[in-house]
Design a protein around this motif. Structure first.
Motif, PDB file in Angstrom:
ATOM      1  N   TRP A   1      47.703  63.000   9.849  1.00 59.97           N
ATOM      2  CA  TRP A   1      47.842  62.480  11.274  1.00 59.97           C
ATOM      3  C   TRP A   1      49.238  62.911  11.790  1.00 59.97           C
ATOM      4  O   TRP A   1      50.155  62.695  11.107  1.00 59.97           O
ATOM      5  N   THR A   2      49.269  63.459  12.730  1.00 62.26           N
ATOM      6  CA  THR A   2      50.435  63.847  13.573  1.00 62.26           C
ATOM      7  C   THR A   2      50.596  63.276  14.950  1.00 62.26           C
ATOM      8  O   THR A   2      49.639  63.381  15.512  1.00 62.26           O
ATOM      9  N   ALA A   3      51.788  62.903  15.243  1.00 71.03           N
ATOM     10  CA  ALA A   3      52.048  62.058  16.347  1.00 71.03           C
ATOM     11  C   ALA A   3      52.929  62.879  17.596  1.00 71.03           C
ATOM     12  O   ALA A   3      53.246  63.706  17.467  1.00 71.03           O
ATOM     13  N   GLN A   4      52.212  62.470  18.685  1.00 74.79           N
ATOM     14  CA  GLN A   4      52.836  62.539  20.080  1.00 74.79           C
ATOM     15  C   GLN A   4      53.195  61.478  20.589  1.00 74.79           C
ATOM     16  O   GLN A   4      52.559  60.511  21.167  1.00 74.79           O
ATOM     17  N   ASP A   5      54.511  61.470  21.089  1.00 80.00           N
ATOM     18  CA  ASP A   5      54.598  60.241  22.215  1.00 80.00           C
ATOM     19  C   ASP A   5      54.228  60.293  23.230  1.00 80.00           C
ATOM     20  O   ASP A   5      54.231  61.294  24.010  1.00 80.00           O
TER      21      ASP A   5
ATOM     22  N   ASN B   1      55.152  54.065  21.547  1.00 80.40           N
ATOM     23  CA  ASN B   1      53.451  54.388  21.979  1.00 80.40           C
ATOM     24  C   ASN B   1      53.276  55.591  21.812  1.00 80.40           C
ATOM     25  O   ASN B   1      53.643  56.587  22.360  1.00 80.40           O
ATOM     26  N   ARG B   2      52.375  55.766  20.799  1.00 75.60           N
ATOM     27  CA  ARG B   2      51.870  57.232  20.170  1.00 75.60           C
ATOM     28  C   ARG B   2      50.613  57.501  19.920  1.00 75.60           C
ATOM     29  O   ARG B   2      49.890  56.348  19.606  1.00 75.60           O
ATOM     30  N   VAL B   3      50.243  58.433  19.960  1.00 75.79           N
ATOM     31  CA  VAL B   3      48.941  59.076  19.593  1.00 75.79           C
ATOM     32  C   VAL B   3      49.110  59.902  18.345  1.00 75.79           C
ATOM     33  O   VAL B   3      49.791  60.884  18.428  1.00 75.79           O
ATOM     34  N   TYR B   4      48.242  59.408  17.278  1.00 72.19           N
ATOM     35  CA  TYR B   4      48.398  60.238  16.369  1.00 72.19           C
ATOM     36  C   TYR B   4      46.928  61.059  16.075  1.00 72.19           C
ATOM     37  O   TYR B   4      45.863  60.292  16.069  1.00 72.19           O
ATOM     38  N   ALA B   5      47.025  62.293  16.176  1.00 71.95           N
ATOM     39  CA  ALA B   5      45.905  63.021  16.060  1.00 71.95           C
ATOM     40  C   ALA B   5      45.733  63.842  14.598  1.00 71.95           C
ATOM     41  O   ALA B   5      46.642  64.169  13.897  1.00 71.95           O
ATOM     42  N   SER B   6      44.358  63.831  14.117  1.00 71.05           N
ATOM     43  CA  SER B   6      44.096  64.288  12.793  1.00 71.05           C
ATOM     44  C   SER B   6      44.139  65.834  12.852  1.00 71.05           C
ATOM     45  O   SER B   6      43.234  66.362  13.867  1.00 71.05           O
ATOM     46  N   GLN B   7      44.703  66.473  11.967  1.00 68.73           N
ATOM     47  CA  GLN B   7      44.690  68.193  12.043  1.00 68.73           C
ATOM     48  C   GLN B   7      43.881  68.479  11.044  1.00 68.73           C
ATOM     49  O   GLN B   7      43.451  67.902   9.903  1.00 68.73           O
ATOM     50  N   PRO B   8      43.045  69.784  11.251  1.00 69.58           N
ATOM     51  CA  PRO B   8      42.134  70.187  10.250  1.00 69.58           C
ATOM     52  C   PRO B   8      42.679  70.509   8.999  1.00 69.58           C
ATOM     53  O   PRO B   8      43.841  70.840   9.057  1.00 69.58           O
TER      54      PRO B   8
ATOM     55  N   ALA C   1      38.334  60.889  16.009  1.00 70.70           N
ATOM     56  CA  ALA C   1      39.014  60.769  17.035  1.00 70.70           C
ATOM     57  C   ALA C   1      40.516  60.186  16.780  1.00 70.70           C
ATOM     58  O   ALA C   1      40.948  59.719  15.728  1.00 70.70           O
ATOM     59  N   PRO C   2      41.440  60.419  17.883  1.00 70.06           N
ATOM     60  CA  PRO C   2      42.653  59.974  17.358  1.00 70.06           C
ATOM     61  C   PRO C   2      42.966  58.441  17.264  1.00 70.06           C
ATOM     62  O   PRO C   2      42.104  57.824  17.681  1.00 70.06           O
ATOM     63  N   ILE C   3      44.461  58.049  16.848  1.00 72.01           N
ATOM     64  CA  ILE C   3      44.674  56.746  16.624  1.00 72.01           C
ATOM     65  C   ILE C   3      45.979  56.526  17.534  1.00 72.01           C
ATOM     66  O   ILE C   3      46.714  57.250  17.711  1.00 72.01           O
ATOM     67  N   THR C   4      45.691  55.361  18.394  1.00 74.21           N
ATOM     68  CA  THR C   4      46.972  55.085  19.309  1.00 74.21           C
ATOM     69  C   THR C   4      47.818  53.967  18.441  1.00 74.21           C
ATOM     70  O   THR C   4      46.972  52.980  18.384  1.00 74.21           O
ATOM     71  N   LEU C   5      48.933  54.161  18.311  1.00 70.46           N
ATOM     72  CA  LEU C   5      49.659  53.061  17.898  1.00 70.46           C
ATOM     73  C   LEU C   5      50.751  52.554  18.758  1.00 70.46           C
ATOM     74  O   LEU C   5      51.570  53.389  19.532  1.00 70.46           O
ATOM     75  N   PHE C   6      50.912  51.153  18.981  1.00 69.14           N
ATOM     76  CA  PHE C   6      51.737  50.593  20.142  1.00 69.14           C
ATOM     77  C   PHE C   6      52.325  49.533  19.192  1.00 69.14           C
ATOM     78  O   PHE C   6      51.784  48.612  18.690  1.00 69.14           O
ATOM     79  N   ILE C   7      53.805  49.607  19.303  1.00 71.99           N
ATOM     80  CA  ILE C   7      54.451  48.458  18.672  1.00 71.99           C
ATOM     81  C   ILE C   7      55.475  48.191  19.771  1.00 71.99           C
ATOM     82  O   ILE C   7      56.310  48.856  20.417  1.00 71.99           O
ATOM     83  N   GLY C   8      55.504  46.751  19.910  1.00 66.85           N
ATOM     84  CA  GLY C   8      56.576  46.387  20.690  1.00 66.85           C
ATOM     85  C   GLY C   8      57.543  45.198  20.050  1.00 66.85           C
ATOM     86  O   GLY C   8      56.981  44.093  19.539  1.00 66.85           O
TER      87      GLY C   8
ATOM     88  N   LEU D   1      54.717  42.568  18.076  1.00 74.58           N
ATOM     89  CA  LEU D   1      53.098  42.966  18.182  1.00 74.58           C
ATOM     90  C   LEU D   1      52.970  44.442  17.815  1.00 74.58           C
ATOM     91  O   LEU D   1      53.426  45.285  18.297  1.00 74.58           O
ATOM     92  N   VAL D   2      51.967  44.418  16.684  1.00 70.60           N
ATOM     93  CA  VAL D   2      51.546  45.762  16.341  1.00 70.60           C
ATOM     94  C   VAL D   2      50.201  45.942  16.741  1.00 70.60           C
ATOM     95  O   VAL D   2      49.400  45.121  16.615  1.00 70.60           O
ATOM     96  N   ARG D   3      49.698  47.108  17.411  1.00 71.36           N
ATOM     97  CA  ARG D   3      48.404  47.484  17.759  1.00 71.36           C
ATOM     98  C   ARG D   3      47.806  48.934  17.456  1.00 71.36           C
ATOM     99  O   ARG D   3      48.716  49.871  17.554  1.00 71.36           O
TER     100      ARG D   3
END
Length: 220
Positions: A45-49, A67-74, A84-91, A183-185
């Motif tokens: 999984w590689t991130a994009q802010d 607030n990041r989206v982690y996409a799985s690389q082939p 499907a990508p993973i969205t990580l939010f931490i406040g 909060l971790v989501r």
């Protein structure tokens, strides 16, 4: 206003404000790293802010946010991306003494048009064996369905219930003069071609890989 939930939240907020004010204005804030230093890669999984809008930041208040989206690389060249990508939010809020508090997903997600199909509390272990108590949501907006893992993290505790998190915050403010917490989501879409269990497994695996990093940003 007829809802018992409304009056319970109101009572908690009033009690919290009174107790925190009586303790003074200065929190003991331990050192932590900024959330921007969260690793940008977990497994494949590689991130994009994803920048938060000014309106969102105004609602969230003073804190540190990721607030990041982690996409799985082939795994091989030419292989299609089927996850499907993973969205990580931490406040993270270093202090919640002046009204800057963690927002429950039950409050913010419906405002964005999402409805809650199911909810439960459960637990998971990270890759080092540490247990986290978490909440799981299945939410939908039209034909789109998503799986959500969330919890409140503070002082080494993982708490899926917002009321318990506020009560712990009050008791910690009295005992240790600390009100910091986060909060971790974690969210992933349930693809039309996959089962809910498949989306749950994907979100759980990502969370297990990510969670060991949290104490660097959310002090125990």
């Amino acid at each position: 206003m007829r809802s018992p939930r409304f009056w319970l939240v109101l009572l908690l907020l009033i009690s919290t404000a009174f107790i925190l004010q009586s303790r003074g204005d200065a929190d003991r804030i331990p050192a932590s790293q900024p959330l921007s230093q969260m690793p940008e890669r977990f497994g494949d999984w590689t991130a994009q802010d994803i920048p938060l809008s000014d309106d969102t930041l105004a609602v969230l208040g003073k804190g540190d946010f990721l607030n990041r989206v982690y996409a799985s690389q082939p795994t091989t060249v030419g292989s299609p991306v089927t996850k499907a990508p993973i969205t990580l939010f931490i406040g993270y809020f270093a202090s919640q003494r002046t009204g800057q508090t963690m927002h429950s997903p039950q409050n913010c997600l419906p405002g964005a048009g999402w409805t809650f199909d199911s909810q439960r509390y459960t637990s998971l272990k990270d890759i080092n064996g540490k247990q986290y108590n978490v909440g799981e949501y299945v939410i939908s907006n039209g034909d789109i369905k998503q799986f959500v893992i969330y919890w409140y993290q503070a002082h080494g505790r993982s708490i899926p219930n917002e009321y318990k998190a506020k009560l712990y915050m009050v008791t910690d403010a009295i005992r240790t003069n600390r009100t910091d917490g986060a909060l971790v989501r974690v969210i992933t879409q349930v693809l039309p071609s996959e089962s809910l269990d498949s989306a749950r497994d994907r979100a759980t695996l990502f969370t297990q890989q990510m969670a060991p990093n949290l104490p660097r940003f959310i002090p125990d």
